[in-house]
Write an enzyme that holds these catalytic residues in place. Structure first.
Site, PDB file in Angstrom:
ATOM      1  CB  SER A  38      -0.926   0.027   1.220  1.00 21.35           C
ATOM      2  OG  SER A  38      -0.165  -0.017   2.406  1.00 21.35           O
ATOM      3  CG  ASP A 330      -4.199   5.241   6.931  1.00 22.37           C
ATOM      4  OD1 ASP A 330      -2.999   5.075   7.228  1.00 22.37           O
ATOM      5  OD2 ASP A 330      -4.730   4.711   5.934  1.00 22.37           O
ATOM      6  CG  HIS A 333      -0.981   3.903   4.587  1.00 20.47           C
ATOM      7  ND1 HIS A 333      -2.194   3.388   4.999  1.00 20.47           N
ATOM      8  CD2 HIS A 333      -0.299   2.884   4.034  1.00 20.47           C
ATOM      9  CE1 HIS A 333      -2.239   2.091   4.693  1.00 20.47           C
ATOM     10  NE2 HIS A 333      -1.105   1.763   4.105  1.00 20.47           N
TER      11      HIS A 333
END
Ligand SMILES: *[C@@H]1O[C@H](CO)[C@@H](O)[C@H](O)[C@H]1NC(C)=O
Length: 355
Positions: A38, A330, A333
């Site tokens: 991610s 978040d 990240h």
């Protein structure tokens, strides 16, 4: 058509042409291809059945048109800054986006998938693409390109491209130390698991070299113990006294040292594999936040900032007042500003090896 409108259209066309022209001019590398998790997925997970997604608000709130693209941040990622910096294009699109043209494909795409790890079990847990599936997509890409532009041009494109691999955090956070004890049973000590992980990295890199890659960057692990969710899940007092978990950070440094040393042994004549350190810029941001204008480095901007990511950070989540004061978007990240600072620290390495 009025003269003014005609003029406007003309100006627009000239602008579009000059943008494409300047990108084509500036770059010495042909394309950028990205693999991993991610931290670098620009939206492939939008197109596969998974719950690891970031294609809804407030993700992308500071992206062009506030569009939630599947990038796990409020804006752009390091890989977007990279392709812009080397003069290829503004942002790096996900390979699975069916609307991509041959021109889009030609300057590079992203094969990464949020939730992925080097370990295929990690990707299975995250319901996303494994590293070898990502490599298979790159092979499919080559076949597609050969059909479109011929084998010779494709080979040349592949040879002159830059490749980036950024993964591994999920292997430790969700898999080895996660709720399922499968890997801890297979590899009772962390040293054994690390060794297994290296075999997987090696396999992947050999595969990439076999496909014709010549310039590869391997991104190391971040200080995993400073990710807000890791602090929350491992701290005895997760609300007050939030501090980075040194056990995880030491592990990350240890794995990074292994990667930095071992990847060099895979170089073949004419190929270059370089290590990209993201641990240092992130720990610097976390520990010396005020130097970068940050005020919060132990919580994410989205929701409580303690644990939310993916669907946990959603349209109902409250947001921080000023995202520029946060290192993390978040609980896993970085914010776009955080990613920009990581990119800035990698610039010399990129300049030397890609631009
Ligand atoms: C860091 O995490 C480990 C593993 O969960 C835990 O055993 C340890 O107590 C944590 N350290 C601190 C200082 O919270």
């Amino acid at each position: 058509m009025s003269a003014l409108l005609f003029l406007l259209i003309l100006v627009l066309i000239v602008n579009i042409l000059s943008v494409q022209y300047s990108y084509a001019q500036k770059s010495t590398i042909s394309a950028v291809f990205v693999f991993g998790d991610s931290t670098v997925d620009t939206g492939n997970n939008d197109y596969i059945p998974t719950i690891s997604r970031g294609n809804f608000p407030p993700y992308g709130k500071d992206f062009e048109n506030h569009e939630p693209t599947g990038r796990f941040s409020n804006g752009r990622l390091v890989t977007d800054f990279v392709v812009e910096f080397v003069g290829l294009k503004k942002n790096l699109p996900p390979y699975l986006d069916p609307s991509l043209t041959i021109e889009d494909l030609m300057t590079g795409v992203c094969f990464a998938s949020a939730g992925a790890g080097f370990d295929p079990l990690t990707s299975q847990i995250g319901m996303c693409l494994t590293q070898s599936q990502q490599l298979d997509l790159f092979k499919e890409y080559k076949v597609k390109m050969e059909a479109a532009i011929g084998k010779e041009r494709t080979d040349d494109l592949v040879r002159r491209a830059g490749y980036l691999l950024s993964s591994g955090t999920n292997d430790f956070s969700f898999n080895y130390y996660g709720p399922l004890p499968i890997r801890r049973k297979d590899y009772p000590t962390i040293a054994q698991y690390k060794q297994f992980q290296w075999q997987l990295v090696e396999q992947f890199l050999q595969g990439l070299l076999d496909e014709g890659a010549q310039k590869i960057g391997v991104v190391g692990l971040p200080p995993i113990g400073c990710l807000p969710a890791i602090i929350t899940l491992n701290s005895k007092s997760p609300i007050f006294g939030r501090e980075c978990n040194e056990t995880y950070n030491a592990l990350a440094r240890d794995v990074n040292q292994m990667l930095e040393t071992n990847i060099k042994t895979l170089e073949r004549p004419g190929t270059k594999i370089v290590y990209a350190d993201i641990y240092t810029p992130i720990i610097n941001m976390v520990e010396q936040k005020s130097q970068y204008g940050f005020e919060e480095s132990h919580k994410g901007c989205c929701g409580t900032g303690l644990i939310e990511a993916d669907f946990g950070c959603n349209p109902k989540s409250p947001l921080c007042d000023d995202v520029l004061k946060y290192v993390f978007w978040d609980a896993f990240h970085p914010t776009e500003k955080g990613y920009r600072i990581i990119f800035d620290s990698l610039k010399p390495l990129i300049q030397k090896n890609l631009a």
